[in-house]
Design an enzyme around this catalytic site. Structure first.
Site, PDB file in Angstrom:
ATOM      1  CG  ASP A  30       3.306  -2.460  -9.552  1.00 24.06           C
ATOM      2  OD1 ASP A  30       3.666  -1.469 -10.213  1.00 24.06           O
ATOM      3  OD2 ASP A  30       2.452  -2.400  -8.642  1.00 24.06           O
ATOM      4  CD  GLU A  37       0.542  -9.003  -7.159  1.00 24.68           C
ATOM      5  OE1 GLU A  37       0.097  -8.144  -6.372  1.00 24.68           O
ATOM      6  OE2 GLU A  37       1.454  -8.772  -7.977  1.00 24.68           O
ATOM      7  CB  SER A  97       5.998  -3.256  -1.449  1.00 22.24           C
ATOM      8  OG  SER A  97       4.713  -2.927  -0.979  1.00 22.24           O
ATOM      9  CB  SER A  98       1.769  -6.338  -3.004  1.00 21.86           C
ATOM     10  OG  SER A  98       1.346  -5.746  -1.793  1.00 21.86           O
ATOM     11  N   GLY A 106       0.789  -1.220   0.000  1.00 20.03           N
ATOM     12  CA  GLY A 106       0.000   0.000   0.000  1.00 20.03           C
ATOM     13  C   GLY A 106       0.820   1.269   0.000  1.00 20.03           C
ATOM     14  CB  SER A 107       4.427   1.930   0.332  1.00 20.78           C
ATOM     15  OG  SER A 107       4.995   1.022  -0.600  1.00 20.78           O
ATOM     16  N   GLY A 108       2.661   2.338  -2.527  1.00 24.75           N
ATOM     17  CA  GLY A 108       2.737   2.905  -3.867  1.00 24.75           C
ATOM     18  C   GLY A 108       4.021   2.578  -4.599  1.00 24.75           C
ATOM     19  CG  LEU A 109       7.553   2.809  -2.968  1.00 29.28           C
ATOM     20  CD1 LEU A 109       8.623   2.703  -1.877  1.00 29.28           C
ATOM     21  CD2 LEU A 109       7.990   3.814  -4.027  1.00 29.28           C
TER      22      LEU A 109
END
Length: 343
Positions: free
Chosen positions: A154, A142, A109-110, A104-107
């Site tokens: 991503d 995902e 990561s998931s 949820g950081s926008g980078l």
């Protein structure tokens, strides 16, 4: 024997949203992004049992299940369960996870974590896979297996690494690695700020709202997506020829277009930080990821960068130290301190 992998997180400069189905199947999407020196890590310690024990070192979560029991998705480390299922893992192991940024950081990561999982399992199971196959498998885990709303950029960014212009079509994805001159890369790094705004967001909710508006033919959403795709091409060209002030201005145009996709993308806190940055001299910027919170990326002339940074910190923004990383997914074996081949 410990099998380790790491996959980089990314910053998306332009085109985010055009990689979310059904838009790329109908119009084609395009995203410009680069990976940074923040990572998702996976460690696998194989054993001879039929139990998989998974531990998140960030959240002190632990799950254990026996093979070949049916996997139950209940919100507890589901990304790992799905990766083990899709990759066909049929033997026991201890699995440890760690990430430099929370979901949820926008980078991204998931998705980077899923790519790291696929990479480690591939190494463990000795499955030959290309970067395209790894990224596609991570996407399937995902979006298909777990039904998490989102796009495709991503997974490909994490698998390939570096600066990439990624094009999305009905039946294919094309990753175009960009050869950015070292002086341009250094100048870009020098002029960018990464500010944590707080407010970890549920990106799936924002994406579902965006997709719903697009399917209904909402004029603002359809227009915003078309603008984002065009800006991605313009920004790629500006980066390749080193016109970085133009690059910064395009960031601003892209953020204005991004906000057309959904009313949930921004909020008063984010708008306050962004307007303050512009007032203090930033040429442009954008919120990374789907929106709603996380990291704000800003392009500032070097004479104003420190002024913008000070102003953001004064109102509670947290500046993050980072750099570009040109490597994608990496995996290797560590055995009692002795390092073996990297893939």
């Amino acid at each position: 024997m410990i099998i380790r992998s790491k996959a980089p997180l990314r910053i998306s400069f332009a085109g985010g949203g055009t990689d979310v189905p059904p838009y790329p199947e109908e119009h084609g999407g395009a995203v410009l992004s680069a990976t940074i020196n923040k990572y998702a890590y996976v460690n696998i310690i194989p054993d001879n049992r039929t139990v998989v024990n998974v531990t998140s070192l960030d959240y002190e979560l632990n799950i254990k299940y026996h093979l070949p029991s049916a996997v139950v998705y209940n919100g507890k480390l589901d990304l790992v369960k799905a990766a083990l299922k899709v990759m066909g893992v049929d033997r026991g192991a201890k699995v440890y996870l760690h990430s430099d940024a929370p979901p949820g950081s926008g980078l991204g990561s998931s998705s980077s974590m899923v790519v790291a999982l696929v990479g480690a399992i591939r190494h463990w199971m000795q499955k030959p896979m290309t970067a395209y196959e790894i990224a596609h498998t991570a996407y399937e885990i995902e979006r298909r297996e777990l039904q998490i709303a989102g796009g495709m950029q991503d997974q490909y960014a994490a698998a390939f690494g570096g600066f990439n212009f990624i094009e999305f079509f009905r039946d294919s994805v094309v990753v175009n690695p960009l050869r950015i001159r070292p002086e341009v890369m250094n100048e870009l790094q020098y002029n960018l700020l990464l500010c944590y705004t707080g407010g970890i967001r549920l990106s799936a909710n924002i994406i579902e709202d965006q997709v719903g508006r697009y399917r209904k033919g909402a004029a603002q959403t359809v227009k915003g997506l078309a603008e984002l795709k065009e800006i991605a091409y313009q920004m790629k060209n500006a980066l390749l020829v080193g016109k970085l002030d133009n690059f910064g201005e395009l960031l601003h145009q892209g953020w204005l277009s991004k906000k057309k996709l959904s009313s949930k993308i921004s909020n008063p806190r984010i708008d306050e930080l962004y307007e303050l940055a512009l007032k203090k001299g930033a040429l442009g910027g954008k919120l990374l990821g789907a929106g709603g919170g996380g990291y704000l990326l800003l392009y500032c002339p070097y004479t104003r960068k420190h002024v913008v940074a000070e102003a953001l910190e004064t109102v509670g923004g947290k500046l993050i130290d980072w750099n570009f990383d040109l490597h994608g997914l990496q995996s290797w074996v560590s055995s009692e301190g002795r390092i073996e081949g990297m893939i």
